[in-house]
Design a protein around this motif. Structure first.
Motif, short mmCIF file in Angstrom:
data_model
loop_
_atom_site.label_atom_id
_atom_site.label_comp_id
_atom_site.label_asym_id
_atom_site.label_seq_id
_atom_site.Cartn_x
_atom_site.Cartn_y
_atom_site.Cartn_z
N LEU A 3 29.22 60.07 95.80
CA LEU A 3 30.60 60.55 95.98
C LEU A 3 31.46 59.49 96.65
O LEU A 3 32.63 59.28 96.28
CB LEU A 3 30.59 61.83 96.83
N SER A 4 30.89 58.82 97.63
CA SER A 4 31.63 57.77 98.32
C SER A 4 31.97 56.62 97.38
O SER A 4 33.10 56.09 97.40
CB SER A 4 30.80 57.26 99.51
N ARG A 5 31.01 56.24 96.50
CA ARG A 5 31.27 55.16 95.55
C ARG A 5 32.36 55.54 94.55
O ARG A 5 33.09 54.69 94.04
CB ARG A 5 29.98 54.80 94.80
N GLN A 6 32.46 56.84 94.29
CA GLN A 6 33.48 57.31 93.35
C GLN A 6 34.86 57.40 93.99
O GLN A 6 35.83 57.79 93.33
CB GLN A 6 33.07 58.68 92.80
N GLY A 7 34.95 57.06 95.28
CA GLY A 7 36.23 57.07 95.97
C GLY A 7 36.60 58.41 96.58
O GLY A 7 37.74 58.59 97.05
#
Length: 777
Positions: free
Chosen positions: A117-121
């Motif tokens: 989720l963090s990598r997806q912004g």
């Protein structure tokens, strides 16, 4: 925005429960007693004090409308005991924080979801109801992954507001400036993470947490302060997060793993303490133990050589016999003697052909070849006689000579006895097979041989053997541990030479059946548990081996198994005695016919004649509820009208025998020689005389009694004085009295008169149940 709960969603402890941390703390406090100055009362009762002090702190906070407590609040509540000063409160707070940080484990699948989720912004935060400080929880998170360094963390202890009331969610909404409908919360608690967030309009996602089963929860309820149990069940709980569809794997890591790891850990400790450099694991029970020990030795980086030795009762016991040590009686009578019910089974144990052995059997067995069934009393007498028969001994040793040579060559090839730094590893027994091993090695090594056992049933059974035992004592369900220690191959039948090497000859079918039973999945479960357990044990600095915990597991497996445990072990292919020709299940399901025969209609025959398995109690547990009710009814009715009705045909024959021959009805006359002198003319003597007179295989050449004159006056005209014995040609004197003391007195008198003890026989007529096995007599 996405928020994650912390404990049991992203982090978990290495213990089974959060309170397990208090068990670790208690262990640390005991070791640091000189530093902390804590009273014995606080250390001994710390687990309970800590739990109840938190309850007190929360109650006190509730009166002041404070939703959350801090770690300091909890220890100030504990201080009302009157045992803690300010320095000790500070020490306990630091200790708990240190222990929590040191013993945290990340939940990989949920951390991976957060990272994705963090990598997806996406905006990601953490929300936790917890008395620990934000700083402490941050340190715990960073021990598992650096991603948590930049993720906002909201902790109830910092704000005095909890998720449980919804107020921590409301505070986060204000701080993060987010609407509830734009917020997804992910956690493991149905109430605070799902129900409360859902009430507020937050979208909840429930993550599946690891669960302990009923047995494990029951253990924790009674023994939750046991650090070893907490660590063990912590490993099991975390392994339970995996999507495992194999029942055998589950049985391996959940039940067998804790038991076998405890023994393996103890073995390694013994090896180090006794300066042993070579370990030989005896097939088949040593197979799984070796796997675990090898892993522990590798982790510890110990230079100890381990080897797997193919051996068995069948391969070692008889070949160990020698002219100087011909203990045939001991080897047979202590080798599942209840399962020897025929002459064929007896000679199979001795590795001999029946046709050749007939010539050495006492009595008239050779003339009655059509009936090879033998009673326990006949078995004992036959073996005792053969044991002292020098001609049979010489014949037997000659027949065993090739086997003996081959087994000695194999042991020479496999075992390094260049110094005293070696030992064997087995699981259970009485030590008799190890005594045989010593006999086979004594030409090369004449010192005591050490063997490590999980359990042993006897004390000082064999001279020259050292038996170090994890659990001294006879377990009520002693074969359970052997069922847990299977191997994917059959028993060792013997040895053969191939390409200049001596190789074992293995029974093929049982090994194939065990492999098909899911053995390799079972093995993987045990090994996976052992690897994780050693890592945790090393991390915490606590040895896991505990007889108390092992006994709790064995009791559950043997007496209170869950259905999956019962079915896996009960249906395990087994040849308990190590000599059976047929491999059957350890505890097969009982047919209606077997239930009736075992519990209602049986007379006095050994249960082995009616039941092919090893553990009848386990078979009963596999029965349906209706079948168990039937079993209980049959037990009650066995000696009642119904039981007698079903046994009446057999009883008719037995009663007819009793009526005709009285107390001699079931006397094992086959043990007697052809020409006998009958000594004794009492009631039993008269009954036996009547029986022998009508037996075509025997001749009563003389009937004597001390009171011969009185007997003749009573009409027994053929009863002679004892002095007549010296003028009579006979094979054997049969003492026909009931009382053992009187029999021994008569035997003593006959020996003083110059009669060899080997010519005299007395068998207790009180053993009717023994004689009547399978209707023989």
């Amino acid at each position: 925005m996405y928020s994650f709960d912390v404990f049991d969603t992203l982090l978990t402890r290495i213990t089974a429960t959060p309170w397990g941390i208090f068990a670790i703390m208690k262990d640390r406090m005991s070791k640091e007693k000189e530093i902390n100055g804590l009273a014995e009362y606080v250390i001994d009762n710390f687990f309970e004090l800590r739990i109840h002090s938190e309850e007190l702190a929360r109650k006190a906070g509730a009166f002041q409308q404070i939703e959350e407590v801090t770690l300091q609040d909890i220890y100030r509540a504990m201080a009302v005991s009157g045992y803690l000063n300010e320095n000790q409160i500070a020490y306990l707070c630091r200790l708990e924080e240190d222990v929590e940080i040191a013993n945290v484990v990340g939940i990989a699948e949920n951390i991976q979801k957060l990272k994705e989720l963090s990598r997806q912004g996406e905006r990601v935060i953490l929300v936790s109801d917890m008395y620990l400080s934000e700083q402490t929880i941050q340190k715990m998170l960073l021990r598992t992954d650096e991603i948590f360094e930049k993720i906002p963390l909201y902790v109830s202890s910092e704000y005095g507001k909890r998720k449980t009331t919804g107020n921590l969610y409301r505070l986060v909404k204000e701080k993060e400036q987010v609407d509830f409908e734009d917020w997804t919360h992910i956690g493991d608690n149905v109430f605070q993470d799902v129900e409360i967030s859902c009430r507020l309009g937050i979208t909840p996602e429930l993550v599946e947490g690891a669960e302990l089963n009923g047995f494990e929860r029951k253990l924790l309820k009674s023994y939750g302060d046991n650090i070893r149990l907490q660590l063990m069940l912590g490993v099991i709980k975390r392994m339970g997060r995996k999507d495992i569809s194999k029942d055998a794997y589950n049985i391996g890591y959940r039940y067998a793993g804790p038991v076998l790891y405890s023994y393996a850990e103890w073995v390694v400790e013994q090896v180090v303490n006794k300066n042993i450099s070579r370990l030989y694991f005896i097939a088949r029970d040593g197979y799984l133990i070796k796997k675990i020990v090898d892993d522990i030795l590798n982790y510890k980086n110990l230079n100890i050589v381990t080897s797997y030795i193919y051996g068995s009762r069948k391969a070692w016991r008889m070949p160990s016999l020698s002219k100087e040590n011909y203990n045939l009686y001991q080897l047979i009578l202590w080798s599942h003697k209840r399962r020897i019910t025929t002459l064929e089974e007896l000679v199979s144990v001795m590795h001999l052909p029946l046709e050749e052995v007939y010539a050495y059997l006492p009595g008239t067995f050779e003339k009655d070849k059509g009936n090879t069934c033998i009673s326990p009393q006949e078995l004992e007498y036959i073996v005792r006689k053969l044991s002292i028969d020098e001609s049979f001994r010489d014949y037997h040793l000659q027949k065993l000579s090739d086997e003996k040579k081959m087994v000695k060559q194999y042991l020479t090839q496999e075992i390094d006895i260049s110094d005293d730094k070696f030992a064997f590893v087995d699981v259970s027994g009485g030590g008799l097979t190890q005594g045989c091993l010593r006999e086979l090695l004594k030409d090369r090594y004449d010192k005591p041989i050490r063997t490590f056992f999980f359990k042993i049933d006897r004390v000082n059974l064999v001279e020259g053997s050292i038996t170090d035992t994890f659990m001294p004592g006879f377990l009520e369900n002693n074969l359970t541990i052997e069922m847990m220690c299977r191997a994917p191959h059959g028993q060792t039948e013997g040895y053969a030479e191939k390409d200049g090497q001596i190789i074992p000859i293995l029974e093929a079918s049982e090994g194939e059946l065990i492999a098909a039973h899911g053995f390799y999945e079972y093995e993987n479960g045990i090994i996976d548990f052992a690897k994780r357990m050693y890592e945790i044990s090393t991390k915490v600095g606590v040895k896991i081996a505990s007889i108390k915990n092992v006994l709790l597991y064995l009791k559950h497996i043997a007496e209170e198994p869950t259905e999956d445990v019962l079915e896996y072990f009960a249906s395990m292919p087994s040849s308990e005695s190590g000599r059976g020709q047929e491999t059957v299940e350890y505890a097969p399901r009982l047919t209606k016919e077997e239930i009736k025969a075992i519990f209602l209609t049986h007379t006095s025959e050994p249960i082995q004649n009616l039941y092919k398995g090893t553990d009848l109690n386990y078979s009963v547990k596999r029965a349906t509820e209706a079948e168990r009710e039937l079993i209980e009814r049959y037990k009650k009715e066995h000696n009642g009208t119904l039981g007698r009705f079903y046994r009446q045909e057999a009883e008719k024959g037995l009663n007819a025998m009793r009526k005709q021959y009285g107390r001699a009805a079931f006397y094992p006359v086959r043990l007697l020689e052809e020409k006998v002198i009958l000594y004794g003319a009492g009631k039993f003597g008269r009954d036996l005389y009547c029986r022998l007179e009508k037996d075509n295989e025997h001749e009563v050449v003389l009937w004597v009694d001390k009171n011969a004159a009185v007997c003749r006056q009573q009409g027994l005209l053929n009863v002679c004085d004892v002095s007549s014995i010296k003028d009579t040609n006979y094979d054997q004197i049969v003492i026909a009295v009931m009382d053992g003391k009187l029999a021994n007195s008569i035997i003593g008198e006959l020996e003083k008169a110059g009669i060899s003890r080997e010519k005299i026989i007395w068998l207790s007529p009180s053993q009717e149940a023994e004689w009547r096995t399978r209707g023989i007599g």
